[in-house]
Design a protein around this motif. Structure first.
Motif, PDB file in Angstrom:
ATOM      1  N   LEU A 152      -7.594   1.456  -0.591  1.00  0.00           N
ATOM      2  CA  LEU A 152      -7.335   2.241   0.502  1.00  0.00           C
ATOM      3  C   LEU A 152      -6.234   2.992   0.020  1.00  0.00           C
ATOM      4  CD1 LEU A 152      -7.226  -0.264   3.599  1.00  0.00           C
ATOM      5  CD2 LEU A 152      -8.976   1.592   2.930  1.00  0.00           C
ATOM      6  N   LYS A 153      -5.343   2.450  -0.883  1.00  0.00           N
ATOM      7  CA  LYS A 153      -4.148   3.487  -1.524  1.00  0.00           C
ATOM      8  C   LYS A 153      -4.921   4.338  -2.304  1.00  0.00           C
ATOM      9  CE  LYS A 153      -2.191   3.659  -5.678  1.00  0.00           C
ATOM     10  NZ  LYS A 153      -2.757   3.666  -7.042  1.00  0.00           N
ATOM     11  N   ALA A 154      -5.918   3.985  -3.118  1.00  0.00           N
ATOM     12  CA  ALA A 154      -6.457   4.967  -3.998  1.00  0.00           C
ATOM     13  C   ALA A 154      -7.071   6.271  -3.176  1.00  0.00           C
ATOM     14  CB  ALA A 154      -7.474   4.473  -5.037  1.00  0.00           C
ATOM     15  N   VAL A 155      -7.874   5.866  -2.038  1.00  0.00           N
ATOM     16  CA  VAL A 155      -8.189   6.965  -1.232  1.00  0.00           C
ATOM     17  C   VAL A 155      -7.328   7.820  -0.888  1.00  0.00           C
ATOM     18  CG1 VAL A 155      -9.414   7.406   0.767  1.00  0.00           C
ATOM     19  CG2 VAL A 155     -10.193   5.523  -0.276  1.00  0.00           C
ATOM     20  N   SER A 198      -4.946  15.525 -13.022  1.00  0.00           N
ATOM     21  CA  SER A 198      -4.561  15.596 -11.781  1.00  0.00           C
ATOM     22  C   SER A 198      -4.945  14.222 -11.044  1.00  0.00           C
ATOM     23  CB  SER A 198      -5.608  16.690 -10.963  1.00  0.00           C
ATOM     24  OG  SER A 198      -6.781  16.176 -10.864  1.00  0.00           O
ATOM     25  N   VAL A 199      -3.965  14.227 -10.032  1.00  0.00           N
ATOM     26  CA  VAL A 199      -3.804  13.073  -9.237  1.00  0.00           C
ATOM     27  C   VAL A 199      -5.353  12.658  -8.838  1.00  0.00           C
ATOM     28  CG1 VAL A 199      -3.390  11.775  -7.218  1.00  0.00           C
ATOM     29  CG2 VAL A 199      -1.558  13.344  -8.452  1.00  0.00           C
ATOM     30  N   PRO A 200      -6.030  13.188  -8.069  1.00  0.00           N
ATOM     31  CA  PRO A 200      -7.546  12.858  -7.796  1.00  0.00           C
ATOM     32  C   PRO A 200      -8.456  12.365  -9.086  1.00  0.00           C
ATOM     33  CG  PRO A 200      -7.160  14.827  -6.718  1.00  0.00           C
ATOM     34  CD  PRO A 200      -5.990  14.677  -7.816  1.00  0.00           C
ATOM     35  N   ILE A 201      -8.175  13.126 -10.281  1.00  0.00           N
ATOM     36  CA  ILE A 201      -8.803  12.408 -11.247  1.00  0.00           C
ATOM     37  C   ILE A 201      -8.495  11.333 -11.851  1.00  0.00           C
ATOM     38  CG2 ILE A 201      -9.531  13.267 -13.758  1.00  0.00           C
ATOM     39  CD1 ILE A 201     -11.372  14.662 -12.034  1.00  0.00           C
ATOM     40  N   GLY A 260       0.901  -1.163  -0.098  1.00  0.00           N
ATOM     41  CA  GLY A 260      -0.020   0.090   0.001  1.00  0.00           C
ATOM     42  C   GLY A 260       0.764   1.257   0.036  1.00  0.00           C
ATOM     43  N   THR A 261       1.739   1.296   0.886  1.00  0.00           N
ATOM     44  CA  THR A 261       2.834   2.247   0.928  1.00  0.00           C
ATOM     45  C   THR A 261       3.376   2.548  -0.538  1.00  0.00           C
ATOM     46  OG1 THR A 261       3.090   1.906   3.309  1.00  0.00           O
ATOM     47  CG2 THR A 261       4.540   3.472   2.115  1.00  0.00           C
ATOM     48  N   ALA A 262       3.990   1.715  -0.922  1.00  0.00           N
ATOM     49  CA  ALA A 262       4.701   1.815  -2.138  1.00  0.00           C
ATOM     50  C   ALA A 262       3.869   1.973  -3.405  1.00  0.00           C
ATOM     51  CB  ALA A 262       5.173   0.429  -2.779  1.00  0.00           C
ATOM     52  N   SER A 263       2.502   1.698  -3.400  1.00  0.00           N
ATOM     53  CA  SER A 263       1.697   2.255  -4.227  1.00  0.00           C
ATOM     54  C   SER A 263       1.225   3.511  -4.173  1.00  0.00           C
ATOM     55  CB  SER A 263       0.308   1.214  -4.238  1.00  0.00           C
ATOM     56  OG  SER A 263       0.493  -0.028  -4.490  1.00  0.00           O
ATOM     57  N   VAL A 264       1.176   4.182  -3.060  1.00  0.00           N
ATOM     58  CA  VAL A 264       0.981   5.554  -2.774  1.00  0.00           C
ATOM     59  C   VAL A 264       2.290   6.389  -3.284  1.00  0.00           C
ATOM     60  CG1 VAL A 264       0.633   7.336  -1.039  1.00  0.00           C
ATOM     61  CG2 VAL A 264      -0.575   5.418  -1.068  1.00  0.00           C
ATOM     62  N   VAL A 265       3.402   5.845  -2.859  1.00  0.00           N
ATOM     63  CA  VAL A 265       4.746   6.781  -3.243  1.00  0.00           C
ATOM     64  C   VAL A 265       4.949   6.529  -4.749  1.00  0.00           C
ATOM     65  CG1 VAL A 265       7.096   6.760  -3.066  1.00  0.00           C
ATOM     66  CG2 VAL A 265       5.522   6.369  -0.845  1.00  0.00           C
TER      67      VAL A 265
END
Length: 335
Positions: free
Chosen positions: A285-288, A125-128, A39-44
């Motif tokens: 959870l990573k996406a959120v 953008s990151v959210p989109i 999860g952390t690696a995916s976010v980063v």
């Protein structure tokens, strides 16, 4: 006979293997640590790619992916050579025409998926971007229904439609709307589903396993990435790039390379010591998390109020999908 596995179940079979035997990645697998690491690696990975492509205006994507695939192949090669307990079994000789015919399309689809995703991230953008990428279950479900006659429960269909409806509303409310970025993100979702189909086929016929398939597809990707990097003149652009002496850029580039090279390994580890459903939940959870950080880290995201509502609807649909998949997985085990 038993019903054919879905694409997500196929992913678990690819990672764990048909005999569920131990591998180097599973030997010290602690489920919570694996989930947190993935999860952390995916976010980063998402945030560092966005920073590199947009904030630092680094546009030599083929060179970046060339280095990432080389590092991935090197990591797997070193893992295969280790003599600690049982090494990875990467002794398959990729010298047959049929083997090349099976593995090459997997490598091509994997590359196209990553390229489409990175360009979509650069343009949106990151959210989109996260809102659009959350639609990945839709093409996977359509392929399952088409190729395997797989039926899905009403609540799964409703949750996926909620995700897609939220993405549509968010796109309508995006004041910085980039149609090409939207199309590339959608293409990435489709390519990911197609990749799983061909990866499962290659594994069925060659018995490579997930690590072997990743190893050889990474090797095959090297000439496929080197050619456009040379043809597009990325070497001269790299030489003329202005930010090489800046420590912040160097740190961002090193982080992007390291995470990009190890992310698939962490995904395999997470799926292997937990389950495909747990990996799916971690992904949501990573996406959120990435969506929230994207609002904060990369300047003001220009969304109208209903665009923001679309992001929330999309996120709710993703959470619903994870919860329903978790319950169905538990029910199938109990049955």
């Amino acid at each position: 006979g038993s019903p054919p596995p879905t694409l997500q179940e196929t992913q678990e079979l690819l990672v764990v293997g048909k005999d569920r035997g131990p591998t180097l990645l599973s030997r010290h697998g602690v489920p919570l640590a694996a989930a947190i690491a993935y999860g952390t690696a995916s976010v980063v990975a998402t945030l560092s790619n966005k920073a590199l492509l947009s904030s630092w205006q680094f546009d030599c994507i083929f060179s970046l992916l060339l280095l990432q695939n080389a590092l991935t192949a090197l990591l797997l090669h070193l893992a295969a050579q280790t003599r600690y307990r049982q090494p990875l079994r990467l002794n398959f000789a990729l010298d047959g025409e049929s083997a090349f015919r099976l593995v090459a399309p997997v490598s091509v689809l994997s590359l196209l998926n990553v390229l489409c995703g990175m360009w979509a991230l650069k343009l949106s953008s990151v959210p989109i971007y996260q809102t659009l990428k959350r639609m990945s279950p839709l093409p996977a479900m359509l392929l399952d229904a088409l190729l395997r006659r797989k039926a899905f429960s009403l609540r799964i269909r409703v949750s996926v439609l909620t995700v897609c409806a939220g993405a549509f509303v968010a796109g309508c409310g995006d004041l910085d709307r980039n149609v090409l970025g939207y199309l590339l993100a959608a293409a990435s979702c489709v390519l990911q589903a197609l990749y799983l189909v061909l990866a499962a086929r290659a594994d069925d016929e060659l018995a490579l396993g997930a690590q072997g398939l990743l190893y050889y597809s990474s090797l095959l990707a090297l000439p496929l990435l080197l050619a456009p990097a040379v043809l597009l003149g990325e070497a001269s652009r790299l030489a003329a790039y202005d930010h090489w002496r800046e420590p912040a850029f160097g740190a961002t580039l090193a982080l992007t390379l390291a995470i990009g090279a190890s992310l698939q390994l962490l995904l395999f580890w997470c799926t292997l010591v937990t389950s495909a459903v747990t990996t799916l939940i971690v992904g949501n959870l990573k996406a959120v998390t990435t969506t929230l950080l994207g609002f904060w880290l990369f300047g003001r995201v220009r969304l109208q109020w209903f665009g923001l509502a679309g992001v929330l609807i999309n996120t709710l649909g993703g959470i619903m999908y994870s919860v329903f998949k978790f319950r169905e997985s538990n029910n199938s085990r109990a049955g």
